[in-house]
Motif scaffolding. Structure first.
Motif, short mmCIF file in Angstrom:
data_model
loop_
_atom_site.label_atom_id
_atom_site.label_comp_id
_atom_site.label_asym_id
_atom_site.label_seq_id
_atom_site.Cartn_x
_atom_site.Cartn_y
_atom_site.Cartn_z
N LEU A 147 0.80 -1.21 0.00
CA LEU A 147 0.00 0.00 0.00
C LEU A 147 0.84 1.27 0.00
O LEU A 147 0.37 2.32 -0.43
CB LEU A 147 -0.93 0.02 1.22
N VAL A 148 2.07 1.18 0.50
CA VAL A 148 2.92 2.36 0.60
C VAL A 148 3.28 2.85 -0.80
O VAL A 148 3.61 2.06 -1.69
CB VAL A 148 4.20 2.05 1.41
N ASP A 149 3.20 4.16 -0.99
CA ASP A 149 3.48 4.80 -2.27
C ASP A 149 2.53 4.33 -3.37
O ASP A 149 2.90 4.22 -4.53
CB ASP A 149 4.93 4.58 -2.69
N VAL A 153 -3.52 3.26 -0.55
CA VAL A 153 -3.32 3.55 0.86
C VAL A 153 -4.31 4.60 1.35
O VAL A 153 -4.57 4.71 2.55
CB VAL A 153 -1.87 4.03 1.12
N TYR A 154 -4.89 5.36 0.43
CA TYR A 154 -5.91 6.34 0.79
C TYR A 154 -7.29 5.70 0.98
O TYR A 154 -8.14 6.28 1.66
CB TYR A 154 -6.02 7.42 -0.29
N VAL A 155 -7.50 4.54 0.39
CA VAL A 155 -8.84 3.94 0.35
C VAL A 155 -8.96 2.73 1.26
O VAL A 155 -9.89 2.64 2.08
CB VAL A 155 -9.21 3.54 -1.10
N VAL A 156 -8.04 1.78 1.16
CA VAL A 156 -8.17 0.49 1.85
C VAL A 156 -8.18 0.61 3.37
O VAL A 156 -9.06 0.06 4.04
CB VAL A 156 -7.07 -0.48 1.37
N PRO A 157 -7.23 1.33 4.00
CA PRO A 157 -7.25 1.39 5.47
C PRO A 157 -8.49 2.04 6.06
O PRO A 157 -8.87 1.74 7.20
CB PRO A 157 -6.00 2.22 5.81
N GLY A 158 -9.14 2.90 5.30
CA GLY A 158 -10.32 3.58 5.83
C GLY A 158 -11.64 2.99 5.37
O GLY A 158 -12.67 3.67 5.45
N LEU A 159 -11.62 1.75 4.89
CA LEU A 159 -12.86 1.13 4.41
C LEU A 159 -13.90 0.99 5.52
O LEU A 159 -15.10 1.14 5.28
CB LEU A 159 -12.56 -0.24 3.80
N MET A 228 3.59 8.18 1.39
CA MET A 228 3.99 8.44 0.02
C MET A 228 5.46 8.85 -0.01
O MET A 228 5.83 9.85 0.61
CB MET A 228 3.12 9.55 -0.61
N ARG A 229 6.27 8.08 -0.72
CA ARG A 229 7.69 8.38 -0.78
C ARG A 229 7.99 9.56 -1.71
O ARG A 229 9.02 10.21 -1.57
CB ARG A 229 8.46 7.15 -1.26
N SER A 230 7.11 9.81 -2.65
CA SER A 230 7.28 10.94 -3.57
C SER A 230 6.03 11.81 -3.51
O SER A 230 5.00 11.42 -2.97
CB SER A 230 7.52 10.45 -5.00
N SER A 231 6.15 12.98 -4.08
CA SER A 231 5.04 13.95 -4.03
C SER A 231 4.06 13.79 -5.18
O SER A 231 3.12 14.56 -5.28
CB SER A 231 5.60 15.37 -4.04
#
Length: 306
Positions: A147-149, A153-159, A228-231
């Motif tokens: 999920l990282v980067d 990661v924006y959707v799954v943890p907050g389901l 997120m490792r990058s912007s």
């Protein structure tokens, strides 16, 4: 008798005056709270529409002294905010829809008394409200899940939010069982009962949970900053947070600010920040009027079981 009537009249007059005084005090407190919320917002809006150099002189409170749109032009100039806006809108729409789907299905399942291990599942789910794994174990787990980067990661943890799950389950339990029994006699299964009876009757709680979830997605800057490792996949709130942090440290705000430092006469870092705050705040505020009528019914019935 006349004396008693006179005394009663006086007591009524005094009680009426005391009630008026209390009402005046209540109105004053409410007006003061409203002003405490509205006036800072007006100040931010005025600074965002004012010339940056002129704003640095001070004295601007609730309306711009030198109106300009240069601050907003600079914010959108290099496309950073625009791209972040698209990511924020995408995660808000997708995340809210997915969360409502999963939460409503889980709430309906936990509401059914025929579900095996219903009490144990409810206890285990509620247990997660009391304890968390911590930031480092969470990051390690997300990294192992890939999920990282990644946008997921924006959707799954907050389901699923346990608070909203229990709130929705309690609302479903308030629906009369006779409706479900009559549907079963007509040949409806669990899915048919859920889609044809439960969901149409649950618009208030769905609207409230959906709005709260959308606001959480819209305002979240933590996920973008830490996972997120990058912007390239930063949401708009993370971009704004980075801008504010760098501006407070007297560093360059973003690549937009670099261009501003080289060629500008009217935009400063402070005026740029105010424009960014307005851009990121106003859209989500526009959603509230459409769901306001569901707030009282959805929140109270979903949170209190009689």
């Amino acid at each position: 008798m006349k004396a008693k009537e006179a005394v009663n009249r006086r007591s009524k007059i005094k009680s009426g005056r005391s009630e008026q005084v209390i009402q005046v005090l209540i109105y004053c407190v409410v007006i003061g709270l409203c002003l405490a919320i509205i006036l800072p917002c007006l100040n931010i809006a005025a600074l965002s529409f004012n010339d940056g150099k002129d704003a640095a002189k001070g004295g601007i409170y609730f309306w711009p002294r030198m109106f300009t749109l240069d601050n907003y032009k600079q914010v959108f100039k290099d496309g950073t905010i625009t791209k972040a806006y698209m990511i924020t809108i995408a995660r808000t729409v997708i995340g809210t829809a997915a969360s409502l789907t999963v939460t409503s299905f889980a709430a309906y399942a936990l509401k059914e008394k025929e579900l095996p291990g219903r009490k144990i599942l409810t206890m285990l789910i509620t247990f997660t409200m009391l304890f968390g794994g911590g930031m480092i174990p969470t990051y390690i787990q997300y990294n192992r899940l890939g999920l990282v980067d990644h946008f997921s990661v924006y959707v799954v943890p907050g389901l699923v939010s346990v608070t909203y799950l229990l709130m929705m389950r309690t609302f479903f339990e308030s629906i009369p069982e006779s409706l479900e029994e009559s549907a079963k006699l007509d040949g409806c299964g669990y899915f048919g009962i859920f889609t044809r009876i439960v969901l149409p009757l649950s618009k208030p709680v769905i609207a409230v949970v959906g709005l709260y979830t959308a606001v959480n997605h819209w305002n979240d800057w933590f996920s973008g900053a830490f996972y997120m490792r990058s912007s390239r996949l930063w949401p708009v709130q993370t971009v704004l947070q980075q801008m504010l942090t760098r501006a407070m440290a007297n560093k360059e705000v973003t690549s937009v600010a670099q261009a501003i430092a080289q060629n500008t006469n009217s935009v400063t870092s402070d005026s740029l920040k105010m424009a960014a705050v307005i851009i990121t705040t106003v859209p989500i505020l526009c959603v509230y009027p459409f769901a306001q009528k569901y707030f009282t019914k959805g929140a109270m019935i979903g949170a209190v079981k009689e």
